[in-house]
Design a protein around this motif. Structure first.
Motif, PDB file in Angstrom:
ATOM      1  N   ASP A  88       0.830  -1.197   0.000  1.00 57.06           N
ATOM      2  CA  ASP A  88       0.000   0.000   0.000  1.00 57.06           C
ATOM      3  C   ASP A  88       0.869   1.254   0.000  1.00 57.06           C
ATOM      4  N   GLY A  89       0.467   2.193  -0.856  1.00 55.33           N
ATOM      5  CA  GLY A  89       1.177   3.466  -0.916  1.00 55.33           C
ATOM      6  C   GLY A  89       2.276   3.513  -1.946  1.00 55.33           C
ATOM      7  N   ARG A  90       2.435   2.420  -2.744  1.00 59.00           N
ATOM      8  CA  ARG A  90       3.508   2.398  -3.748  1.00 59.00           C
ATOM      9  C   ARG A  90       2.970   1.941  -5.099  1.00 59.00           C
ATOM     10  N   TRP A  91       3.722   2.337  -6.152  1.00 56.15           N
ATOM     11  CA  TRP A  91       3.352   1.903  -7.494  1.00 56.15           C
ATOM     12  C   TRP A  91       4.596   1.880  -8.385  1.00 56.15           C
ATOM     13  N   GLY A  92       4.437   1.365  -9.596  1.00 55.07           N
ATOM     14  CA  GLY A  92       5.563   1.228 -10.526  1.00 55.07           C
ATOM     15  C   GLY A  92       5.942  -0.234 -10.701  1.00 55.07           C
ATOM     16  N   SER A  93       6.755  -0.530 -11.720  1.00 49.33           N
ATOM     17  CA  SER A  93       7.116  -1.919 -12.020  1.00 49.33           C
ATOM     18  C   SER A  93       7.895  -2.575 -10.890  1.00 49.33           C
ATOM     19  N   SER A  94       8.649  -1.772 -10.151  1.00 45.85           N
ATOM     20  CA  SER A  94       9.382  -2.320  -9.012  1.00 45.85           C
ATOM     21  C   SER A  94       8.849  -1.762  -7.688  1.00 45.85           C
ATOM     22  N   CYS A  95       7.682  -1.102  -7.772  1.00 43.45           N
ATOM     23  CA  CYS A  95       7.025  -0.530  -6.583  1.00 43.45           C
ATOM     24  C   CYS A  95       7.893   0.500  -5.881  1.00 43.45           C
ATOM     25  N   SER A  96       8.700   1.193  -6.627  1.00 48.97           N
ATOM     26  CA  SER A  96       9.623   2.157  -6.022  1.00 48.97           C
ATOM     27  C   SER A  96       9.027   3.555  -5.905  1.00 48.97           C
ATOM     28  N   LYS A  97       7.851   3.793  -6.532  1.00 46.82           N
ATOM     29  CA  LYS A  97       7.239   5.125  -6.506  1.00 46.82           C
ATOM     30  C   LYS A  97       6.157   5.183  -5.431  1.00 46.82           C
ATOM     31  N   LEU A  98       6.001   6.377  -4.853  1.00 47.17           N
ATOM     32  CA  LEU A  98       5.012   6.573  -3.808  1.00 47.17           C
ATOM     33  C   LEU A  98       3.707   7.117  -4.383  1.00 47.17           C
ATOM     34  N   CYS A  99       2.588   6.574  -3.924  1.00 48.26           N
ATOM     35  CA  CYS A  99       1.297   7.143  -4.287  1.00 48.26           C
ATOM     36  C   CYS A  99       1.177   8.528  -3.663  1.00 48.26           C
ATOM     37  N   ASN A 100       0.354   9.369  -4.276  1.00 47.45           N
ATOM     38  CA  ASN A 100       0.124  10.693  -3.716  1.00 47.45           C
ATOM     39  C   ASN A 100      -0.414  10.554  -2.292  1.00 47.45           C
ATOM     40  N   THR A 101       0.072  11.388  -1.393  1.00 47.67           N
ATOM     41  CA  THR A 101      -0.355  11.301   0.005  1.00 47.67           C
ATOM     42  C   THR A 101      -1.826  11.657   0.193  1.00 47.67           C
ATOM     43  N   TYR A 102      -2.455  12.244  -0.854  1.00 49.72           N
ATOM     44  CA  TYR A 102      -3.875  12.591  -0.753  1.00 49.72           C
ATOM     45  C   TYR A 102      -4.787  11.494  -1.289  1.00 49.72           C
ATOM     46  N   CYS A 103      -4.196  10.355  -1.719  1.00 51.67           N
ATOM     47  CA  CYS A 103      -5.028   9.208  -2.086  1.00 51.67           C
ATOM     48  C   CYS A 103      -5.701   8.670  -0.826  1.00 51.67           C
ATOM     49  N   GLN A 116      -1.058   0.426  -9.831  1.00 52.75           N
ATOM     50  CA  GLN A 116       0.363   0.123  -9.937  1.00 52.75           C
ATOM     51  C   GLN A 116       0.988   0.651 -11.222  1.00 52.75           C
ATOM     52  N   MET A 117       0.198   0.739 -12.284  1.00 53.76           N
ATOM     53  CA  MET A 117       0.763   1.168 -13.563  1.00 53.76           C
ATOM     54  C   MET A 117       0.712   2.681 -13.766  1.00 53.76           C
ATOM     55  N   THR A 118      -0.369   3.340 -13.263  1.00 54.39           N
ATOM     56  CA  THR A 118      -0.556   4.768 -13.541  1.00 54.39           C
ATOM     57  C   THR A 118      -0.336   5.673 -12.334  1.00 54.39           C
ATOM     58  N   GLY A 119      -0.444   5.138 -11.155  1.00 56.33           N
ATOM     59  CA  GLY A 119      -0.333   5.965  -9.955  1.00 56.33           C
ATOM     60  C   GLY A 119      -1.626   6.669  -9.591  1.00 56.33           C
ATOM     61  N   ASN A 120      -2.701   6.428 -10.373  1.00 60.03           N
ATOM     62  CA  ASN A 120      -3.989   7.057 -10.060  1.00 60.03           C
ATOM     63  C   ASN A 120      -4.581   6.451  -8.792  1.00 60.03           C
ATOM     64  N   CYS A 121      -5.195   7.309  -7.993  1.00 60.26           N
ATOM     65  CA  CYS A 121      -5.766   6.857  -6.719  1.00 60.26           C
ATOM     66  C   CYS A 121      -6.957   5.933  -6.976  1.00 60.26           C
ATOM     67  N   ILE A 122      -6.970   4.789  -6.343  1.00 61.17           N
ATOM     68  CA  ILE A 122      -7.997   3.783  -6.580  1.00 61.17           C
ATOM     69  C   ILE A 122      -9.281   4.100  -5.818  1.00 61.17           C
ATOM     70  N   ASN A 123      -9.161   4.564  -4.602  1.00 64.21           N
ATOM     71  CA  ASN A 123     -10.333   4.780  -3.751  1.00 64.21           C
ATOM     72  C   ASN A 123     -10.752   6.245  -3.652  1.00 64.21           C
ATOM     73  N   GLY A 124     -10.289   7.053  -4.584  1.00 65.58           N
ATOM     74  CA  GLY A 124     -10.626   8.465  -4.534  1.00 65.58           C
ATOM     75  C   GLY A 124      -9.640   9.246  -3.686  1.00 65.58           C
ATOM     76  N   CYS A 125     -10.020  10.487  -3.385  1.00 64.90           N
ATOM     77  CA  CYS A 125      -9.116  11.414  -2.701  1.00 64.90           C
ATOM     78  C   CYS A 125      -9.589  11.706  -1.287  1.00 64.90           C
ATOM     79  N   LEU A 126      -8.659  12.140  -0.484  1.00 59.94           N
ATOM     80  CA  LEU A 126      -9.008  12.651   0.829  1.00 59.94           C
ATOM     81  C   LEU A 126      -9.796  13.952   0.660  1.00 59.94           C
ATOM     82  N   PRO A 127     -10.584  14.356   1.663  1.00 55.96           N
ATOM     83  CA  PRO A 127     -11.361  15.591   1.551  1.00 55.96           C
ATOM     84  C   PRO A 127     -10.485  16.783   1.181  1.00 55.96           C
ATOM     85  N   GLY A 128     -11.021  17.601   0.267  1.00 55.24           N
ATOM     86  CA  GLY A 128     -10.310  18.805  -0.151  1.00 55.24           C
ATOM     87  C   GLY A 128      -9.540  18.662  -1.447  1.00 55.24           C
TER      88      GLY A 128
END
Length: 257
Positions: A88-103, A116-128
């Motif tokens: 959780d919180g990572r993405w990329g082919s080797s999982c070396s990238k961090l998901c946005n903290t507002y996911c 994992q491929m695009t870095g787009n938030c799966i469950n939507g965004c935090l408020p704001g």
């Protein structure tokens, strides 16, 4: 010669090689099926060399006795850095990238989850926040989940907080109250009494001024009329009795006519 206890379906009469191996808890391999597959194999192993068919999560290698890189939960059996699932919180082919903290995090997690491929938030965004990767703030006048809640009425035209909708230290404009300045403020009893008293005083002052001006106008009109009456009341004789110069005697006396 008896077949090995690990055989399934008998064995070769001359060599004792098992026709098949029983699966058991982890599976067996070898000619006599007398060796157990690695406990970290998933689905058994090759009958001949013991290579795992696949590995349980986090493991890699022929015998699944190596670990995937620390950011993977599942990786390719031949490459510890070729991840098929990230923590959780990572993405990329080797999982070396961090998901946005507002996911928005998944239930039970403390960090957001993203594709994992695009870095787009799966469950939507935090408020704001809005956007596929939650990098954009809510537009002015909106706040909360998916920026669908409306806010406003902050003093000095200050934008509301994009998370809570509150106005912070600036407070609300006159006439509004509440945590998001949406509630119309009702005047209290003291305010109503004071407002009524002030209105009454102002009304009395205005009426007094009007009465004063009317009385003053009337007095001025009467004074003008009185002066005109006095002029009209002077006797005509008094106006014409004054002697004319031609009627005087040489000695300065008046001739009696």
């Amino acid at each position: 010669m008896n077949c090995s206890t690990g055989c399934d379906g008998g064995c070769d009469r001359g060599t004792g090689r098992c026709t098949n191996c029983i699966m058991g808890q982890y599976g067996r391999y070898g000619d006599r099926c007398d060796m157990s597959c690695n406990t970290e194999c998933d689905g058994g192993c090759d009958r001949n060399d013991g290579r795992c068919t696949s590995c349980i999560g986090g493991k890699t290698g022929n015998g699944c006795n190596n670990s995937c890189n620390t950011d993977c939960t599942v990786c390719d059996q031949d490459d510890a850095n070729s991840c098929t699932e990230c923590k959780d919180g990572r993405w990329g082919s080797s999982c070396s990238k961090l998901c946005n903290t507002y996911c928005k995090p998944v239930v039970g997690a403390t960090v957001g989850e993203c594709d994992q491929m695009t870095g787009n938030c799966i469950n939507g965004c935090l408020p704001g926040k809005i956007g596929s990767n939650c990098t954009s703030d809510c537009a002015a006048g909106s706040y909360g989940d998916y920026c669908t809640s409306k806010c406003g009425n902050c003093a000095d035209k200050t934008p509301c907080d994009i998370i809570t909708g509150g106005c912070g230290l600036v407070g609300c404009v006159d006439g509004f109250q509440g945590p998001t300045c949406k509630d119309v403020q009702e005047p209290d009893d003291n305010t109503t009494i004071i407002a009524a008293a002030v209105s009454a005083v102002i009304a009395v002052i205005i009426i007094s001024i009007v009465i004063f001006l009317v009385l003053k106008c009337r007095r001025r009109r009467k004074s003008t009329e009185s002066d005109q009456v006095l002029v009209n009341d002077i006797p005509l004789k008094a106006k014409t009795d004054a002697p004319r110069p031609s009627e005087q005697t040489p000695k300065g006396r008046w001739n009696v006519l």
